[in-house]
Scaffold this motif. Structure first.
Motif, PDB file in Angstrom:
ATOM      1  N   GLY A  34       5.954   5.940 -34.090  1.00 41.98           N
ATOM      2  CA  GLY A  34       5.665   6.893 -33.044  1.00 41.98           C
ATOM      3  C   GLY A  34       4.312   7.560 -33.131  1.00 41.98           C
ATOM      4  O   GLY A  34       3.972   8.371 -32.282  1.00 41.98           O
ATOM      5  N   ALA A  35       3.494   7.255 -34.147  1.00 38.75           N
ATOM      6  CA  ALA A  35       2.209   7.925 -34.301  1.00 38.75           C
ATOM      7  C   ALA A  35       1.264   7.600 -33.150  1.00 38.75           C
ATOM      8  O   ALA A  35       0.499   8.454 -32.728  1.00 38.75           O
ATOM      9  N   VAL A  36       1.312   6.401 -32.628  1.00 38.45           N
ATOM     10  CA  VAL A  36       0.393   5.991 -31.569  1.00 38.45           C
ATOM     11  C   VAL A  36       0.676   6.753 -30.276  1.00 38.45           C
ATOM     12  O   VAL A  36      -0.245   7.094 -29.544  1.00 38.45           O
ATOM     13  N   THR A  37       1.931   7.051 -29.997  1.00 35.83           N
ATOM     14  CA  THR A  37       2.281   7.707 -28.742  1.00 35.83           C
ATOM     15  C   THR A  37       2.452   9.217 -28.871  1.00 35.83           C
ATOM     16  O   THR A  37       2.774   9.872 -27.879  1.00 35.83           O
ATOM     17  N   ARG A  38       2.228   9.774 -30.049  1.00 34.29           N
ATOM     18  CA  ARG A  38       2.326  11.224 -30.223  1.00 34.29           C
ATOM     19  C   ARG A  38       1.282  11.889 -29.342  1.00 34.29           C
ATOM     20  O   ARG A  38       0.109  11.522 -29.354  1.00 34.29           O
ATOM     21  N   GLY A  39       1.685  12.885 -28.549  1.00 30.68           N
ATOM     22  CA  GLY A  39       0.771  13.586 -27.666  1.00 30.68           C
ATOM     23  C   GLY A  39       0.500  12.869 -26.357  1.00 30.68           C
ATOM     24  O   GLY A  39      -0.377  13.269 -25.602  1.00 30.68           O
ATOM     25  N   VAL A  40       1.238  11.797 -26.096  1.00 29.57           N
ATOM     26  CA  VAL A  40       1.032  11.012 -24.878  1.00 29.57           C
ATOM     27  C   VAL A  40       2.322  10.998 -24.064  1.00 29.57           C
ATOM     28  O   VAL A  40       3.387  10.674 -24.596  1.00 29.57           O
ATOM     29  N   LYS A  41       2.216  11.360 -22.797  1.00 26.98           N
ATOM     30  CA  LYS A  41       3.349  11.244 -21.870  1.00 26.98           C
ATOM     31  C   LYS A  41       2.861  10.443 -20.688  1.00 26.98           C
ATOM     32  O   LYS A  41       1.742  10.657 -20.198  1.00 26.98           O
ATOM     33  N   VAL A  42       3.686   9.521 -20.230  1.00 22.82           N
ATOM     34  CA  VAL A  42       3.303   8.700 -19.079  1.00 22.82           C
ATOM     35  C   VAL A  42       4.420   8.671 -18.053  1.00 22.82           C
ATOM     36  O   VAL A  42       5.590   8.847 -18.395  1.00 22.82           O
ATOM     37  N   GLU A  43       4.022   8.437 -16.832  1.00 18.25           N
ATOM     38  CA  GLU A  43       4.952   8.190 -15.746  1.00 18.25           C
ATOM     39  C   GLU A  43       4.500   6.885 -15.116  1.00 18.25           C
ATOM     40  O   GLU A  43       3.358   6.775 -14.668  1.00 18.25           O
ATOM     41  N   VAL A  44       5.375   5.894 -15.103  1.00 15.69           N
ATOM     42  CA  VAL A  44       4.997   4.572 -14.614  1.00 15.69           C
ATOM     43  C   VAL A  44       5.853   4.206 -13.414  1.00 15.69           C
ATOM     44  O   VAL A  44       7.082   4.269 -13.481  1.00 15.69           O
ATOM     45  N   GLY A  45       5.192   3.830 -12.338  1.00 17.61           N
ATOM     46  CA  GLY A  45       5.876   3.340 -11.149  1.00 17.61           C
ATOM     47  C   GLY A  45       5.684   1.838 -11.035  1.00 17.61           C
ATOM     48  O   GLY A  45       5.313   1.173 -12.002  1.00 17.61           O
ATOM     49  N   GLU A  46       5.915   1.305  -9.843  1.00 18.76           N
ATOM     50  CA  GLU A  46       5.759  -0.142  -9.648  1.00 18.76           C
ATOM     51  C   GLU A  46       4.309  -0.582  -9.731  1.00 18.76           C
ATOM     52  O   GLU A  46       4.001  -1.640 -10.254  1.00 18.76           O
ATOM     53  N   ARG A  47       3.396   0.241  -9.176  1.00 20.53           N
ATOM     54  CA  ARG A  47       1.993  -0.151  -9.138  1.00 20.53           C
ATOM     55  C   ARG A  47       1.051   0.916  -9.674  1.00 20.53           C
ATOM     56  O   ARG A  47      -0.142   0.690  -9.739  1.00 20.53           O
ATOM     57  N   GLN A  48       1.572   2.075 -10.030  1.00 18.60           N
ATOM     58  CA  GLN A  48       0.717   3.169 -10.463  1.00 18.60           C
ATOM     59  C   GLN A  48       1.264   3.813 -11.735  1.00 18.60           C
ATOM     60  O   GLN A  48       2.445   3.706 -12.027  1.00 18.60           O
ATOM     61  N   ALA A  49       0.359   4.504 -12.437  1.00 10.96           N
ATOM     62  CA  ALA A  49       0.746   5.229 -13.647  1.00 10.96           C
ATOM     63  C   ALA A  49      -0.034   6.540 -13.707  1.00 10.96           C
ATOM     64  O   ALA A  49      -1.157   6.632 -13.213  1.00 10.96           O
ATOM     65  N   ALA A  50       0.587   7.541 -14.297  1.00 13.54           N
ATOM     66  CA  ALA A  50      -0.062   8.825 -14.566  1.00 13.54           C
ATOM     67  C   ALA A  50       0.084   9.096 -16.054  1.00 13.54           C
ATOM     68  O   ALA A  50       1.122   8.784 -16.649  1.00 13.54           O
ATOM     69  N   VAL A  51      -0.949   9.681 -16.655  1.00 13.22           N
ATOM     70  CA  VAL A  51      -0.973   9.897 -18.099  1.00 13.22           C
ATOM     71  C   VAL A  51      -1.273  11.364 -18.387  1.00 13.22           C
ATOM     72  O   VAL A  51      -2.176  11.946 -17.783  1.00 13.22           O
ATOM     73  N   ASP A  52      -0.512  11.965 -19.305  1.00  9.64           N
ATOM     74  CA  ASP A  52      -0.760  13.313 -19.810  1.00  9.64           C
ATOM     75  C   ASP A  52      -1.033  13.209 -21.299  1.00  9.64           C
ATOM     76  O   ASP A  52      -0.256  12.586 -22.032  1.00  9.64           O
TER      77      ASP A  52
END
Length: 159
Positions: A81-99
């Motif tokens: 889990g170290a790589v994704t620590r501090g990363v949140k994503v929302e993924v749709g069919e064609r788009q993504a948002a990253v926090d």
């Protein structure tokens, strides 16, 4: 009905009006577009985390509590889990948002580092997944000072 998608990377696809993620069916469709490709949230989170860490001026990802829990999780075999620590994503069919929650090095321009992180994350996610990144939100949670060392938990006061 024509689907409007833009080709990332200069139009490498045979038909830029067809998304490789959504695909088409039938004998007339190119083989590379037959069927549907889905990209898991965890995949996008790993790509975004790696791309953010590559930027000079980023010390680490994750807010204070997330970093502390992540450090303990890394010590447990299979914790990962170290790589994704501090990363949140929302993924749709064609788009993504990253926090992203980041810690920057002292002395760097936070505005410049945030811009570089956005550029790197958007480029990596779009290049590797074909998803359009609609936003990359960055929360700067801390500044790492040069004399601060990674705090190792003490063994305790009593021996």
């Amino acid at each position: 009905m024509t689907e409007n998608t833009t080709s990332v990377g200069g139009g490498n696809r045979p038909d830029a009006s067809v998304s490789a993620l959504k695909g088409r069916t039938g004998a007339g469709a190119p083989a590379g577009t037959r069927g549907k490709t889905t990209v898991a949230d965890g995949v996008v989170a790993k790509i975004a985390g790696m791309a953010a860490r590559e930027v000079p001026g980023i010390f680490s990802l994750g807010a204070g509590m997330a970093r502390a829990l992540g450090a303990m999780r890394e010590r447990v075999p299979g914790g990962g889990g170290a790589v994704t620590r501090g990363v949140k994503v929302e993924v749709g069919e064609r788009q993504a948002a990253v926090d992203l929650d980041v810690v920057v090095e002292y002395g760097v321009s936070i505005v410049d580092v945030a811009g570089d992180v956005r550029t790197n994350v958007i480029g990596a996610v779009e290049r590797m997944t074909g998803l359009e990144v609609v936003e990359v939100n960055i929360a700067v949670d801390d500044v790492h000072l040069p004399d601060e060392e990674q705090a190792e938990p003490d063994e305790g006061r009593v021996r």
